[in-house]
Design an enzyme around this catalytic site. Structure first.
Site, PDB file in Angstrom:
ATOM      1  CG  ASN A   9      -1.745   1.201   1.398  1.00 37.70           C
ATOM      2  OD1 ASN A   9      -1.807   2.034   0.497  1.00 37.70           O
ATOM      3  ND2 ASN A   9      -2.409   1.330   2.545  1.00 37.70           N
ATOM      4  CD1 TRP A  10       3.440   0.887  -2.814  1.00 39.34           C
ATOM      5  CD2 TRP A  10       3.616   2.036  -4.728  1.00 39.34           C
ATOM      6  NE1 TRP A  10       4.130   0.106  -3.707  1.00 39.34           N
ATOM      7  CE2 TRP A  10       4.255   0.785  -4.891  1.00 39.34           C
ATOM      8  CE3 TRP A  10       3.606   2.919  -5.811  1.00 39.34           C
ATOM      9  CZ2 TRP A  10       4.873   0.401  -6.085  1.00 39.34           C
ATOM     10  CZ3 TRP A  10       4.228   2.542  -7.005  1.00 39.34           C
ATOM     11  CH2 TRP A  10       4.856   1.299  -7.133  1.00 39.34           C
ATOM     12  CE  LYS A  11      -0.114   3.268   4.796  1.00 38.74           C
ATOM     13  NZ  LYS A  11      -0.210   3.434   6.228  1.00 38.74           N
ATOM     14  CG  HIS A  98      -6.066   1.453   5.149  1.00 39.29           C
ATOM     15  ND1 HIS A  98      -5.687   2.396   6.074  1.00 39.29           N
ATOM     16  CD2 HIS A  98      -4.989   0.668   4.945  1.00 39.29           C
ATOM     17  CE1 HIS A  98      -4.419   2.192   6.408  1.00 39.29           C
ATOM     18  NE2 HIS A  98      -3.970   1.150   5.732  1.00 39.29           N
ATOM     19  CD  GLU A 100      -3.303   5.188   6.785  1.00 34.08           C
ATOM     20  OE1 GLU A 100      -3.273   5.285   5.547  1.00 34.08           O
ATOM     21  OE2 GLU A 100      -2.347   4.743   7.455  1.00 34.08           O
ATOM     22  CD  GLU A 170      -3.695  -2.885   7.267  1.00 32.94           C
ATOM     23  OE1 GLU A 170      -2.596  -3.083   6.773  1.00 32.94           O
ATOM     24  OE2 GLU A 170      -4.342  -1.845   7.082  1.00 32.94           O
ATOM     25  N   GLY A 176       1.992   2.060  10.848  1.00 29.70           N
ATOM     26  CA  GLY A 176       2.902   3.200  10.717  1.00 29.70           C
ATOM     27  C   GLY A 176       3.547   3.627  12.017  1.00 29.70           C
ATOM     28  CB  SER A 216       4.969  -1.706  12.164  1.00 30.63           C
ATOM     29  OG  SER A 216       4.467  -0.394  12.351  1.00 30.63           O
ATOM     30  N   GLY A 237       2.677  -1.244   4.377  1.00 30.44           N
ATOM     31  CA  GLY A 237       2.681   0.179   4.078  1.00 30.44           C
ATOM     32  C   GLY A 237       4.101   0.674   3.862  1.00 30.44           C
ATOM     33  N   GLY A 238       4.700   1.252   4.909  1.00 29.04           N
ATOM     34  CA  GLY A 238       6.020   1.881   4.811  1.00 29.04           C
ATOM     35  C   GLY A 238       7.062   1.037   4.099  1.00 29.04           C
TER      36      GLY A 238
HETATM   37  C1  PEP Z   1      -1.042  -0.082   6.078  1.00 31.06           C
HETATM   38  O1  PEP Z   1      -1.253   1.115   6.050  1.00 31.06           O
HETATM   39  O2  PEP Z   1      -1.817  -0.856   5.500  1.00 31.06           O
HETATM   40  C2  PEP Z   1       0.143  -0.541   6.809  1.00 31.06           C
HETATM   41  C3  PEP Z   1       0.192  -1.787   7.166  1.00 31.06           C
HETATM   42  O3  PEP Z   1       1.113   0.402   7.062  1.00 31.06           O
HETATM   43  P1  PEP Z   1       2.541   0.131   7.771  1.00 31.06           P
HETATM   44  O4  PEP Z   1       3.102  -1.136   7.179  1.00 31.06           O
HETATM   45  O5  PEP Z   1       3.352   1.331   7.409  1.00 31.06           O
HETATM   46  O6  PEP Z   1       2.286   0.000   9.215  1.00 31.06           O
END
Ligand code: PEP
Length: 253
Positions: A9-11, A98, A100, A170, A176, A216, A237-238
């Site tokens: 997920n490049w957000k 998600h 967010e 999640e 994050g 994470s 994500g990151g």
């Molecule tokens: C996400 O936003 O789906 C996610 C898992 O982010 P991160 O890996 O950065 O925690």
């Protein structure tokens, strides 16, 4: 059949040249897929989908996904993107629910239910996210909370529709933040989700559904997380923004 799965997920990150550089590096490092490899999906921002789609590795080892889709089938909704548009630029997957989106855009289970229907009707496979806040976990209400998100958001789908869905657990407190759930915490919730699916649908549906962990996850902890019997991969994500890290995660099974 249940599949191993890693989705990035490049957000709201990168520019177009950066997105093309990232997918080109991922393609170079991944090479041709073997039948035993996980399903790999990248979910860039909307404006980059088409271009990233053109730079996916040949042979179909990486699939294209979107980060959101509108709940209506076209019309006067300025600034929005409909599911069929996503299919027309090569998307096969869409992330829905998600945290967010739930938090910053007030997407509730009723709206997400409509989004799921529209996405499925267009031929997209939803990656449907659930997960509790720190407050909910500390109040020892995680299981009730997840059960409600599943019931209200997802379990209205027919058996055929549900078979197209991937679930992502999640925990909001892990997204994050650098605070990953332990593999035991992830396994406990994943097993619970599978049990809820068996109750709502069938034992076969529960065996077949892929349940991803997100929060994470990185190249260091993915192997331990993915070794759990009910963890079928990750929504990343990151760590999906660095080709070497993302590819290392893909190779963590
Ligand atoms: C996400 O936003 O789906 C996610 C898992 O982010 P991160 O890996 O950065 O925690």
């Amino acid at each position: 059949m249940r599949q191993k799965f890693v989705a990035g997920n490049w957000k709201m990150n990168l520019t177009y040249p950066g997105a093309l550089a990232l997918i080109s590096e991922i393609a170079d490092q991944l090479g041709a897929a073997k039948p035993t490899d996980p399903v790999v999906v990248v979910c860039p921002p909307f404006p980059f989908l088409s271009g990233v789609g053109e730079h996916l590795p040949k042979g179909g080892s990486v699939h294209l996904g979107a980060q959101n889709a509108h709940h209506k089938e076209g019309g006067a909704y300025t600034g929005e993107v409909e599911a069929k548009m996503l299919v027309s630029v090569g998307c096969e997957y869409v992330i829905l629910g998600h945290s967010e989106r739930r938090q910053h855009f007030r997407e509730d289970d009723a709206l997400l239910g409509q989004k799921l229907k529209t996405a499925l009707a267009a031929g997209l496979k939803p990656i449907f996210c659930v997960g509790e806040s720190l407050e909910t976990r500390e109040a020892d209400e995680t299981f009730d909370f997840i059960a409600k998100q599943l019931k209200d958001g997802l379990f209205h789908l027919s058996n055929e529709e549900f078979a197209q869905v991937v679930i992502a657990y999640e925990p909001v407190w892990a997204i994050g933040t650098g605070k990953t759930a332990t593999s035991a915490q992830a396994q406990e919730v994943h097993a619970f989700i599978r049990e809820q699916v068996a109750r709502a649908y069938t034992a076969a549906a529960a065996t077949d559904v892929s349940i991803l962990y997100g929060g994470s996850a990185n190249a260091q902890n993915a192997r331990e997380l993915f070794s759990q019997p009910d963890v079928d991969g990750g929504l990343i994500g990151g760590a999906s923004l660095k080709a070497a890290d993302f590819v290392a995660i893909v190779r963590s099974f």
